[in-house]
Write a protein that holds these residues in place. Sequence first.
Motif, mmCIF file in Angstrom:
data_model
loop_
_atom_site.group_PDB
_atom_site.id
_atom_site.type_symbol
_atom_site.label_atom_id
_atom_site.label_comp_id
_atom_site.label_asym_id
_atom_site.label_seq_id
_atom_site.Cartn_x
_atom_site.Cartn_y
_atom_site.Cartn_z
ATOM 1 N N GLU A 62 0.870 -1.191 0.000
ATOM 2 C CA GLU A 62 0.000 0.000 0.000
ATOM 3 C C GLU A 62 0.897 1.228 0.000
ATOM 4 O O GLU A 62 1.866 1.307 0.744
ATOM 5 C CB GLU A 62 -0.845 -0.029 1.276
ATOM 6 N N ARG A 63 0.594 2.182 -0.857
ATOM 7 C CA ARG A 63 1.393 3.416 -0.934
ATOM 8 C C ARG A 63 0.824 4.457 0.040
ATOM 9 O O ARG A 63 -0.361 4.772 -0.013
ATOM 10 C CB ARG A 63 1.380 3.989 -2.349
ATOM 11 N N LEU A 64 1.689 4.963 0.904
ATOM 12 C CA LEU A 64 1.259 5.957 1.881
ATOM 13 C C LEU A 64 1.741 7.347 1.473
ATOM 14 O O LEU A 64 2.856 7.497 0.978
ATOM 15 C CB LEU A 64 1.818 5.604 3.264
ATOM 16 N N TRP A 65 0.936 8.342 1.704
ATOM 17 C CA TRP A 65 1.279 9.748 1.451
ATOM 18 C C TRP A 65 1.827 9.976 0.044
ATOM 19 O O TRP A 65 2.762 10.725 -0.170
ATOM 20 C CB TRP A 65 2.289 10.254 2.506
ATOM 21 N N GLU A 66 1.196 9.299 -0.918
ATOM 22 C CA GLU A 66 1.641 9.452 -2.310
ATOM 23 C C GLU A 66 1.439 10.891 -2.766
ATOM 24 O O GLU A 66 0.411 11.505 -2.477
ATOM 25 C CB GLU A 66 0.845 8.489 -3.195
ATOM 26 N N ASN A 67 2.435 11.429 -3.467
ATOM 27 C CA ASN A 67 2.445 12.816 -3.969
ATOM 28 C C ASN A 67 2.461 13.866 -2.852
ATOM 29 O O ASN A 67 2.335 15.055 -3.106
ATOM 30 C CB ASN A 67 1.242 13.096 -4.890
ATOM 31 N N GLN A 68 2.619 13.416 -1.596
ATOM 32 C CA GLN A 68 2.716 14.384 -0.491
ATOM 33 C C GLN A 68 4.147 14.468 0.037
ATOM 34 O O GLN A 68 4.557 15.498 0.544
ATOM 35 C CB GLN A 68 1.787 13.969 0.654
ATOM 36 N N LYS A 93 7.808 15.712 9.931
ATOM 37 C CA LYS A 93 7.310 14.844 11.001
ATOM 38 C C LYS A 93 5.971 14.271 10.548
ATOM 39 O O LYS A 93 5.141 14.995 9.986
ATOM 40 C CB LYS A 93 7.132 15.691 12.269
ATOM 41 N N ILE A 94 5.783 12.962 10.773
ATOM 42 C CA ILE A 94 4.490 12.342 10.453
ATOM 43 C C ILE A 94 3.937 11.755 11.751
ATOM 44 O O ILE A 94 4.503 10.829 12.318
ATOM 45 C CB ILE A 94 4.636 11.222 9.397
ATOM 46 N N GLU A 95 2.842 12.362 12.215
ATOM 47 C CA GLU A 95 2.234 11.931 13.483
ATOM 48 C C GLU A 95 0.743 11.738 13.268
ATOM 49 O O GLU A 95 0.078 12.641 12.742
ATOM 50 C CB GLU A 95 2.490 12.992 14.558
ATOM 51 N N ASP A 96 0.240 10.555 13.646
ATOM 52 C CA ASP A 96 -1.182 10.221 13.458
ATOM 53 C C ASP A 96 -1.625 10.468 12.015
ATOM 54 O O ASP A 96 -2.722 10.986 11.762
ATOM 55 C CB ASP A 96 -2.075 11.044 14.411
ATOM 56 N N GLY A 97 -0.732 10.148 11.070
ATOM 57 C CA GLY A 97 -1.070 10.295 9.647
ATOM 58 C C GLY A 97 -0.965 11.711 9.122
ATOM 59 O O GLY A 97 -1.161 11.959 7.929
ATOM 60 N N GLU A 98 -0.649 12.671 10.003
ATOM 61 C CA GLU A 98 -0.537 14.076 9.577
ATOM 62 C C GLU A 98 0.916 14.424 9.275
ATOM 63 O O GLU A 98 1.818 14.067 10.041
ATOM 64 C CB GLU A 98 -1.030 15.015 10.690
ATOM 65 N N ILE A 99 1.131 15.135 8.153
ATOM 66 C CA ILE A 99 2.491 15.540 7.769
ATOM 67 C C ILE A 99 2.723 16.996 8.174
ATOM 68 O O ILE A 99 1.898 17.863 7.884
ATOM 69 C CB ILE A 99 2.689 15.389 6.242
ATOM 70 N N GLN A 100 3.851 17.225 8.828
ATOM 71 C CA GLN A 100 4.148 18.592 9.266
ATOM 72 C C GLN A 100 5.632 18.870 9.032
ATOM 73 O O GLN A 100 6.487 18.038 9.336
ATOM 74 C CB GLN A 100 3.834 18.679 10.762
ATOM 75 N N THR A 101 5.968 20.046 8.492
ATOM 76 C CA THR A 101 7.371 20.439 8.326
ATOM 77 C C THR A 101 7.870 20.975 9.655
ATOM 78 O O THR A 101 7.279 21.909 10.211
ATOM 79 C CB THR A 101 7.509 21.532 7.238
ATOM 80 N N ILE A 102 8.947 20.364 10.192
ATOM 81 C CA ILE A 102 9.456 20.868 11.474
ATOM 82 C C ILE A 102 10.672 21.771 11.305
ATOM 83 O O ILE A 102 10.935 22.634 12.140
ATOM 84 C CB ILE A 102 9.767 19.738 12.482
ATOM 85 N N ALA A 103 11.427 21.579 10.220
ATOM 86 C CA ALA A 103 12.630 22.407 10.033
ATOM 87 C C ALA A 103 13.079 22.350 8.585
ATOM 88 O O ALA A 103 12.681 21.468 7.826
ATOM 89 C CB ALA A 103 13.757 21.892 10.933
#
Length: 321
Positions: A62-68, A93-103
């Motif tokens: 299964e492909r996760l976060w495709e194109n993200q 950072k990927i937490e609970d399926g959410e993508i966040q830029t930390i730095a």
Amino acid sequence: GSTYSSKVFRVTFLTLAASLTVLLLGVTVLLDCPIDPQPISLKEPPLLTGVLEPNTKLRKAERLWENQLVGPESIVHIGDVLFTGTADGKIIKIEDGEIQTIARIGPGLCGTREDEPRCGRPLGIRVGPNNTLFVADAYYGLYEVNPGTGETKMLVSTKTLIEGQKLSFVNDLTVTWDGRKIYFTDSSSKWQRRDYLLLVTEGTDDGRLLEYDTVTKEVKVLMAGLRFPNGVQLSPAEDFVLVQETTMARIRRYYVSGLMKGGADMFVENMPGLPDNIRLSSSGGYWVAMSAVRPNPGFSLVDFLSEKPWIKRMIFKVIKK
């Protein structure tokens, strides 16, 4: 008449073709070549049978976060939270399926090959004992990143010459349990990450394995003359470091403690592909990711070109950037 005309046509056509060929060859000889390839001796690749039999299992994944996520290179986790570096210079950072830029180590608005030297390219990432991230950025150097605040601290800058040689392509790193020593690779002092194809094709042997001491802030060269040193991994007992030499399809071992300290030997050679990253496996071995396969049976372009620098020269004279 028609036989005469077809003869004239044939002669004219052949003369033109011959002239064009000579002209093309002449132009090719005169053209500059961006690389100076060296002949490299590789053994015949191992047969891809038995445990090396190719399979298609990953096609079912299964492909996760495709194109993200663009080009995540190295992945680490702190608990259930994942961290990785991407092609546009971000540490994510990927937490609970959410993508966040930390730095990000370089400035923003990135994405193209031309942007890389300015934007940076985080490659190897490891978690230190205080749950900070140690990051090898191909263009900027070694950094420590606080995953909570996103604060970045430079440890080794690529602007600093190490034993008279610049760091042009900082690639991967591995950290001791106590966080005191960081072992890292610089794939070349000549080529940058965006020119990795030129580095592989030229067979440049100016890569190094280095050691950074977080207490004394000293950087030492442990091994030099490596051809595209890439992934690095400390052994579970921390007595040696494995370093992958991509161009040579092999893994070298450098002893960092014990009776053999300072010595080096071959760990695995003649691999079925070109090794890239290496990480510990839970079963006591190592996971090795291959960036290219050396088919056998089949045609291996890598092997075919390895001892033919003149063909490499011709190709890169014509397609040089």
